[in-house]
Every structure is written in structure tokens, then in C-alpha cells.
Design an enzyme around this catalytic site. Structure first.
Site, mmCIF file in Angstrom:
data_model
loop_
_atom_site.group_PDB
_atom_site.id
_atom_site.type_symbol
_atom_site.label_atom_id
_atom_site.label_comp_id
_atom_site.label_asym_id
_atom_site.label_seq_id
_atom_site.Cartn_x
_atom_site.Cartn_y
_atom_site.Cartn_z
ATOM 1 N N THR A 90 -19.731 11.162 -54.078
ATOM 2 C CA THR A 90 -19.899 10.638 -55.432
ATOM 3 C C THR A 90 -18.528 10.221 -55.977
ATOM 4 O OG1 THR A 90 -21.717 12.195 -55.712
ATOM 5 C CG2 THR A 90 -20.816 11.224 -57.717
ATOM 6 N N CYS A 273 -25.521 16.323 -49.566
ATOM 7 C CA CYS A 273 -26.236 15.054 -49.769
ATOM 8 C C CYS A 273 -27.272 15.004 -50.882
ATOM 9 C CB CYS A 273 -26.871 14.626 -48.453
ATOM 10 S SG CYS A 273 -25.602 14.242 -47.239
ATOM 11 N N ARG A 448 -32.502 34.265 -52.455
ATOM 12 C CA ARG A 448 -33.130 33.569 -51.324
ATOM 13 C C ARG A 448 -34.412 34.234 -50.846
ATOM 14 N NH1 ARG A 448 -30.972 28.480 -50.147
ATOM 15 N NH2 ARG A 448 -28.779 28.514 -50.711
HETATM 16 P P1 NAD Z 1 -17.903 14.320 -43.139
HETATM 17 O O1 NAD Z 1 -17.071 14.343 -44.335
HETATM 18 O O2 NAD Z 1 -18.177 15.595 -42.398
HETATM 19 O O3 NAD Z 1 -17.269 13.315 -42.052
HETATM 20 C C1 NAD Z 1 -16.820 12.051 -42.356
HETATM 21 C C2 NAD Z 1 -15.556 11.793 -41.552
HETATM 22 O O4 NAD Z 1 -15.165 10.422 -41.711
HETATM 23 C C3 NAD Z 1 -14.344 12.623 -41.984
HETATM 24 O O5 NAD Z 1 -13.889 13.402 -40.900
HETATM 25 C C4 NAD Z 1 -13.292 11.580 -42.421
HETATM 26 O O6 NAD Z 1 -11.976 11.935 -42.069
HETATM 27 C C5 NAD Z 1 -13.738 10.370 -41.647
HETATM 28 N N1 NAD Z 1 -13.272 9.117 -42.206
HETATM 29 C C6 NAD Z 1 -13.293 8.695 -43.502
HETATM 30 N N2 NAD Z 1 -12.820 7.441 -43.612
HETATM 31 C C7 NAD Z 1 -12.463 7.054 -42.363
HETATM 32 C C8 NAD Z 1 -11.928 5.851 -41.826
HETATM 33 N N3 NAD Z 1 -11.693 4.808 -42.611
HETATM 34 N N4 NAD Z 1 -11.683 5.805 -40.503
HETATM 35 C C9 NAD Z 1 -11.937 6.862 -39.701
HETATM 36 N N5 NAD Z 1 -12.470 8.018 -40.141
HETATM 37 C C10 NAD Z 1 -12.746 8.117 -41.463
HETATM 38 O O7 NAD Z 1 -19.268 13.630 -43.555
HETATM 39 P P2 NAD Z 1 -20.720 13.849 -42.916
HETATM 40 O O8 NAD Z 1 -21.358 15.083 -43.478
HETATM 41 O O9 NAD Z 1 -20.638 13.672 -41.447
HETATM 42 O O10 NAD Z 1 -21.496 12.632 -43.573
HETATM 43 C C11 NAD Z 1 -21.243 11.300 -43.186
HETATM 44 C C12 NAD Z 1 -22.322 10.420 -43.781
HETATM 45 O O11 NAD Z 1 -23.600 10.793 -43.258
HETATM 46 C C13 NAD Z 1 -22.461 10.508 -45.302
HETATM 47 O O12 NAD Z 1 -22.778 9.240 -45.803
HETATM 48 C C14 NAD Z 1 -23.631 11.449 -45.503
HETATM 49 O O13 NAD Z 1 -24.312 11.178 -46.699
HETATM 50 C C15 NAD Z 1 -24.510 11.098 -44.317
HETATM 51 N N6 NAD Z 1 -25.391 12.194 -43.849
HETATM 52 C C16 NAD Z 1 -24.913 13.476 -43.762
HETATM 53 C C17 NAD Z 1 -25.739 14.478 -43.278
HETATM 54 C C18 NAD Z 1 -25.257 15.895 -43.162
HETATM 55 O O14 NAD Z 1 -26.052 16.758 -42.816
HETATM 56 N N7 NAD Z 1 -24.003 16.211 -43.413
HETATM 57 C C19 NAD Z 1 -27.029 14.168 -42.828
HETATM 58 C C20 NAD Z 1 -27.465 12.857 -42.917
HETATM 59 C C21 NAD Z 1 -26.639 11.868 -43.417
HETATM 60 C C1 UGA Z 2 -30.935 17.485 -45.914
HETATM 61 C C2 UGA Z 2 -32.225 16.872 -45.348
HETATM 62 O O1 UGA Z 2 -33.117 17.932 -45.001
HETATM 63 C C3 UGA Z 2 -31.927 16.014 -44.121
HETATM 64 O O2 UGA Z 2 -33.123 15.377 -43.684
HETATM 65 C C4 UGA Z 2 -30.882 14.960 -44.486
HETATM 66 O O3 UGA Z 2 -30.539 14.206 -43.334
HETATM 67 C C5 UGA Z 2 -29.648 15.643 -45.027
HETATM 68 O O4 UGA Z 2 -29.999 16.442 -46.183
HETATM 69 C C6 UGA Z 2 -28.594 14.685 -45.495
HETATM 70 O O5 UGA Z 2 -28.876 13.542 -45.779
HETATM 71 O O6 UGA Z 2 -27.479 15.190 -45.588
HETATM 72 P P1 UGA Z 2 -29.402 19.560 -45.292
HETATM 73 O O7 UGA Z 2 -28.821 19.323 -46.639
HETATM 74 O O8 UGA Z 2 -28.479 19.693 -44.146
HETATM 75 O O9 UGA Z 2 -30.411 18.374 -44.929
HETATM 76 O O10 UGA Z 2 -30.286 20.890 -45.315
HETATM 77 P P2 UGA Z 2 -31.744 21.228 -45.901
HETATM 78 O O11 UGA Z 2 -32.421 22.086 -44.927
HETATM 79 O O12 UGA Z 2 -32.462 20.044 -46.361
HETATM 80 O O13 UGA Z 2 -31.384 22.146 -47.157
HETATM 81 C C7 UGA Z 2 -30.790 21.610 -48.313
HETATM 82 C C8 UGA Z 2 -30.739 22.685 -49.380
HETATM 83 O O14 UGA Z 2 -32.043 22.980 -49.867
HETATM 84 C C9 UGA Z 2 -30.166 24.015 -48.902
HETATM 85 O O15 UGA Z 2 -29.344 24.567 -49.885
HETATM 86 C C10 UGA Z 2 -31.394 24.864 -48.686
HETATM 87 O O16 UGA Z 2 -31.144 26.227 -48.776
HETATM 88 C C11 UGA Z 2 -32.288 24.380 -49.806
HETATM 89 N N1 UGA Z 2 -33.725 24.593 -49.558
HETATM 90 C C12 UGA Z 2 -34.336 24.007 -48.511
HETATM 91 C C13 UGA Z 2 -34.449 25.379 -50.449
HETATM 92 O O17 UGA Z 2 -33.904 25.907 -51.423
HETATM 93 N N2 UGA Z 2 -35.786 25.548 -50.218
HETATM 94 C C14 UGA Z 2 -36.425 24.980 -49.165
HETATM 95 O O18 UGA Z 2 -37.659 25.182 -49.027
HETATM 96 C C15 UGA Z 2 -35.678 24.189 -48.288
#
Ligand code: NAD
Ligand code: UGA
Length: 481
Positions: A90, A273, A448
Site C-alpha cells: 500500500t 495481502c 484463535r
Molecule cells: P516479498 O516482499 O516477499 O518479495 C518481493 C521481492 O521483490 C523482495 O525480495 C524485493 O527485494 C524484490 N524486489 C522489489 N523490487 C525489485 C526489483 N525492481 N528488482 C528485483 N527485485 C525486486 O513479496 P511477496 O509476498 O512474494 O509478494 C509478491 C507479490 O505477490 C505481491 O504483489 C503480493 O501481493 C502477491 N502475492 C503474495 C502472496 C503471499 O502469500 N505472500 C500470495 C499471492 C500473491
Molecule cells: C491469502 C489467500 O488465502 C491466498 O489465496 C492468496 O493467494 C494470498 O492471501 C495472497 O494473495 O497473499 P494468506 O494470507 O497466505 O493467503 O493466508 P490465509 O490462509 O488466507 O489467511 C489469511 C488470514 O486470515 C490469517 O491471518 C488467518 O489466520 C486468517 N483466517 C483464515 C481466519 O481468521 N479465519 C479463517 O477461517 C481463515
């Protein structure tokens, strides 16, 4: 051999690419990152993220067809397919601050791709981005390149959840690929689809236009978060009426139209996210002149904030309206079990709330480091979901907080215990031993629903468990709802 390069070695880039390498021995996969610290960790015995099953895969593939490198430009230049999996947090300042997605990292990656590319490439949006981002990225890629290189952009959002990332990647509900409805767009979709077909059944690969794919990702997270806020809203009503939220969840979840998953009431959802994606959705609605739709989704976050505040109020009001100088043990800091990730974890707001009332906190989490907790507790809102290594160094530790490496150590001499993450080990603690080592009356606040309330009350605890009928002790306390 097809070459894939993934920009961003984070929670998505690392596991996703490790699984592609494992399932596609004929593809060479290199993950690059601007953080040499992170890359070094990926190349070491201690991976930078904790995810069950990940280490085995990395060990199997690393050095064969899976590489982690800080040579960002060289690897991008050599790749046929470039995934961009950088963070999209954000915005913290300027237009749309506190709501819009900060695309700085994405834009700099796109500019770099345009600068270094000498051959045609498919550029895949893996990060979660606002709908229509692909259009902006296309402009950057095409306008910045005078070399006649062709870029085709695809949206391939990731749906994995932390803690189950490997399972989710092995056996996804669906893989979503969005592309332009042009011959080039369709050709690129086929190339990416062929990668996934190495292990994902064809019927689970959904192909759409670019905007549907981008928006579906935001919509999926909004719907998931909405379910949690719905059940959490019910939990407040359960406490007020004597209903039990677990029984209500079970009863409504048996309706096949509702389904049983994602209905566990909690102290609030966290993770990098849900909040950021909903804020982003709200911003997009506002920008498109849809304030009613924006307000609808805003409520999901407001209920989540309410749930965290309600929990803190419950703790303070139960303990004679003050926790000042009292030791409170906090069990669990990660935003969910089986991850060390603390981004937007409800534990931050709960701890800050308790610290605001001058409590002394003793925190234990099996996967989160002291440094990370101290950073989180002193960070401003929204700075938290920027990657740790892009943040200022750890501030001086907060005086009233100590971090310990054992649950029994945390609870020793505590007046109250707050369970904030559902780690399995908290279900199995010897609660008689916990009770014996605490000050009396011994309070336990379960954010929880992991403990057996009846058993604990038998031991002598005063127990509050989210959405469960209130302890007689708490019923007599002033209302906090
Ligand atoms: P993260 O912060 O763990 O990793 C992102 C990485 O990108 C960092 O290590 C950073 O150093 C690197 N980076 C940034 N700018 C860069 C550049 N210009 N060149 C090279 N490296 C660069 O983030 P994340 O959790 O892996 O999430 C990445 C994206 O995926 C986000 O848009 C997030 O919304 C999405 N997403 C995350 C999850 C999740 O579970 N974390 C699940 C689904 C989607
Ligand atoms: C979530 C989505 O589940 C993924 O599909 C998505 O890819 C991801 O966000 C993303 O875009 O980053 P994540 O945040 O890793 O995944 O984990 P979740 O299992 O969804 O839990 C999210 C939060 O909700 C946690 O704090 C969890 O404890 C809470 N939660 C989950 C509840 O409080 N109740 C539930 O029944 C389920």
C-alpha cells in the site's frame, strides 16, 4: 531449453519458481532479486522464508535447473519468459496514500526489462496489481525500447496461501492466465499454459482476458477476507447472546452453497495481502466513481479492525480495567501458523493496544525473530508490508517487551496469556503447568479458539475464547462490545 527468470525472490517468487523447476526439468529457472541478502539466503542452508516442504524441493533442484542470483539484468536479458513477482504494498505517501497500490517496485522492474532486453519476451504479472496495470506496463515496455524487441504481457496471479504454499502449488484449485485477445496474446497464453500442463490438469487452467485475470485476483482475496469478517461479526453477537461461533460456523458451513472452509472466527485476519488488496479495490472503485461499492468493501476492513480492538478491550476490562505493569504472555506473533511472516499480523495491533495500557509483554513465537517483532512493534502502519530489508534498521527495543524462546518461559509469573496464532504446539501445552506458574487469578484469552475451554476452566483459568459463551467472571464485567 526454455529459460524462465523471476524478478522477486519473496514468498511468491521463491516457492513458485522452485515448484516450476521441480515439475519441469526441461526448463531452466533463475530467481533474481535486488536484495543480495535474500539471494544469499536462498543459496544457503537457511532459506529466507519458512514454508513446509520448500527446503526439500530447493535442495533437489538448486544448481541443476533452479538458480538464485543477484545478477538481475543478465538473467532477465537471457530469459524467454520473465515473471515479475515484486512486492506491491500500500502507498504510504502522496496520491492514494493508505489505499492505492505502490507500483514503484513493479515500474522499476519493467523499465529494467525494457532496458536490458535484446530478444522477444513474455512478461508475466505474478504480483497482485490493480486492474489495468498491464496496460501501463505495456506502455513502459514498448515506449522505452527502440530495439524492436517484442514484449507480450500476461497476467498470471498467484493464489497460494502461506504455510500451505507447496501443497497449493502442487495441486492448485485453478491456474489463471489472462492475455490480450490478439494472435500474439493467445500465442503467449499457450506458451505459459504449456509450462503449467507439466503438472496441472488442463481443466484447471482458466484463460481469460487481461483485465478479468487482474481483477479476479483482487476479487478472490476480497471474498475470502469478507468471509472472515462475516464470521467475526457473528462472533461478537455470539458473545452477547450465548451462542457458540464454532457451532454457528459448522451449522451454516454444511449448506453446500456456503461451504465449510474459511469460517474460523479469529482475533482478525492478517497477512500481507487481504488488507492491502481490499484497500486497493476500494481505491479503484472510488477512482471509477463507485463510492457505494467502495464503502461496501471498506466494511470488511472496519470489522477486522473492530475485532482486534474488541479483543484488547476484553483483555483490559477483564483484568480489572487495567493491565498496567502486569505481565501478559503473548503466544504466537505470526499472522497464521506454519509461517514466520508477520506482515499485518493481528498480533501487532493487539500488542500495541496492550502496550498502550502499559502492559509488560513476554512474547513467544516458534518462527519469528526478536528483531522482527521489535521492528513490527515500532513501525508505522503500512510501512510493515514493505520488505524488511527495504526498511530502516531495527529501532531500539521497546522496554516493556521481552521475547523468549519457550511458551512456558513466556507464561511464568504472567497475569494473563493471549493466544494470537494457532500454532499446533499451543493446543498441546500442559495447561496445568501453565496455570501453576502464573499469578492468580490466571486469565487466558484465546484469539484463535485453540484451547479446550471447559478443561481450562476446570483447572482454574478464567477463559475468554473468541465467539464462545462468556466465562461467568467475564459476564459480570462491564460490557466492551
Ligand atoms: P516479498 O516482499 O516477499 O518479495 C518481493 C521481492 O521483490 C523482495 O525480495 C524485493 O527485494 C524484490 N524486489 C522489489 N523490487 C525489485 C526489483 N525492481 N528488482 C528485483 N527485485 C525486486 O513479496 P511477496 O509476498 O512474494 O509478494 C509478491 C507479490 O505477490 C505481491 O504483489 C503480493 O501481493 C502477491 N502475492 C503474495 C502472496 C503471499 O502469500 N505472500 C500470495 C499471492 C500473491
Ligand atoms: C491469502 C489467500 O488465502 C491466498 O489465496 C492468496 O493467494 C494470498 O492471501 C495472497 O494473495 O497473499 P494468506 O494470507 O497466505 O493467503 O493466508 P490465509 O490462509 O488466507 O489467511 C489469511 C488470514 O486470515 C490469517 O491471518 C488467518 O489466520 C486468517 N483466517 C483464515 C481466519 O481468521 N479465519 C479463517 O477461517 C481463515
Amino acid at each position: 531449453m526454455v529459460k524462465i527468470c523471476c524478478i522477486g525472490a519473496g514468498y511468491v517468487g521463491g516457492p513458485t519458481m522452485a515448484v516450476i523447476a521441480l515439475k519441469c526439468p526441461n526448463i531452466e529457472v533463475t530467481v533474481v532479486d535486488i536484495s543480495t541478502h535474500r539471494i544469499n539466503a536462498w543459496n544457503s542452508e537457511h532459506l529466507p522464508i519458512y514454508e513446509p516442504g520448500l527446503e526439500d524441493i530447493v535442495k533437489k533442484c538448486r544448481g541443476k535447473n533452479l538458480f538464485f542470483s543477484s545478477e538481475v539484468e543478465k538473467n532477465v536479458a537471457e530469459a524467454d519468459i520473465v515473471f515479475v513477482s515484486v512486492n506491491t504494498p500500500t502507498k504510504t505517501h502522496g496520491l492514494g496514500a493508505g489505499k492505492a497500490a505502490d507500483l514503484t517496485y513493479w515500474e522499476s522492474a519493467a523499465r529494467m526489462i525494457a532496458d536490458v532486453s535484446k530478444s522477444d519476451k513474455i512478461v508475466v504479472e505474478k504480483s497482485t496489481v490493480p486492474v489495468k496495470t498491464a496496460e501501463a506496463i505495456e506502455r513502459i515496455l514498448t515506449h522505452n525500447n527502440g530495439k524492436g524487441t517484442n514484449f507480450t504481457i500476461l497476467s498470471n496471479p498467484e493464489f497460494l496461501a502461506e504455510g500451505t504454499a507447496i501443497q497449493d502449488l502442487f495441486n492448485p484449485d485453478r491456474v489463471l492466465i489472462g492475455g490480450r485477445e490478439t494472435p500474439d496474446g493467445q500465442k503467449a497464453i499457450k506458451v505459459l499454459k504449456d509450462v503449467y500442463l507439466n503438472w496441472v490438469p488442463e481443466e484447471r487452467i482458466i484463460c481469460t482476458n487481461l483485465w478479468s485475470a487482474e481483477l479476479s485476483k483482487l476479487a478472490a482475496n476480497a471474498f475470502l477476507a469478507q468471509r472472515i469478517s462475516s464470521v467475526n461479526a457473528m462472533s461478537a453477537l455470539c458473545e452477547a447472546t450465548g451462542a457458540d461461533v464454532s457451532q454457528v460456523s459448522h451449522a451454516i458451513g454444511t449448506d453446500s452453497r456456503i461451504g465449510p472452509k474459511f469460517l474460523s472466527s479469529s482475533v482478525g485476519f492478517g497477512g500481507s495481502c487481504f488488507q492491502k488488496d481490499i484497500l486497493n479495490l476500494v481505491y479503484i472503485c472510488e477512482c471509477n466513481g463507485l463510492p457505494e461499492v467502495a464503502n461496501y468493501w471498506k466494511q470488511v476492513i472496519m470489522v477486522n479492525d473492530y475485532q482486534k480492538a474488541r479483543f484488547v478491550n476484553r483483555v483490559v476490562s477483564s483484568m480489572f480495567n487495567t493491565v498496567s505493569a502486569k505481565k501478559i504472555a503473548v503466544l504466537g506473533f505470526a499472522f497464521k501458523k506454519d509461517t514466520g511472516d508477520t506482515r499485518e499480523t493481528p498480533a501487532i495491533d493487539v500488542c500495541k493496544g496492550l502496550l498502550g495500557d502499559r502492559a509488560r509483554l513476554s512474547i513467544y513465537d516458534p518462527q519469528v525473530t526478536e528483531d522482527q517483532m521489535m521492528k513490527d512493534l515500532s513501525m508505522r502502519k503500512y510501512d510493515k508490508d514493505h520488505p524488511a530489508h527495504l526498511q530502516p534498521p531495527s529501532p531500539t527495543s521497546i522496554k516493556q517487551v521481552s521475547v523468549v524462546w519457550d511458551a512456558y518461559e513466556a507464561v511464568k509469573d504472567a497475569h494473563g496469556v493471549c493466544i494470537l496464532t494457532e500454532w499446533d504446539e499451543f493446543r498441546k501445552l500442559d495447561y496445568q503447568k501453565v496455570y501453576d506458574s502464573m499469578q492468580k487469578p490466571a486469565f487466558l484469552f484465546d484469539g484463535r479458539n485453540v484451547v479446550d475451554v471447559r478443561e481450562l476452566r476446570k483447572i482454574g483459568f478464567i477463559v475468554y475464547s473468541i465467539g464462545k459463551p462468556l466465562d461467568p467472571w467475564l459476564k459480570d464485567m462491564p460490557s466492551v462490545a
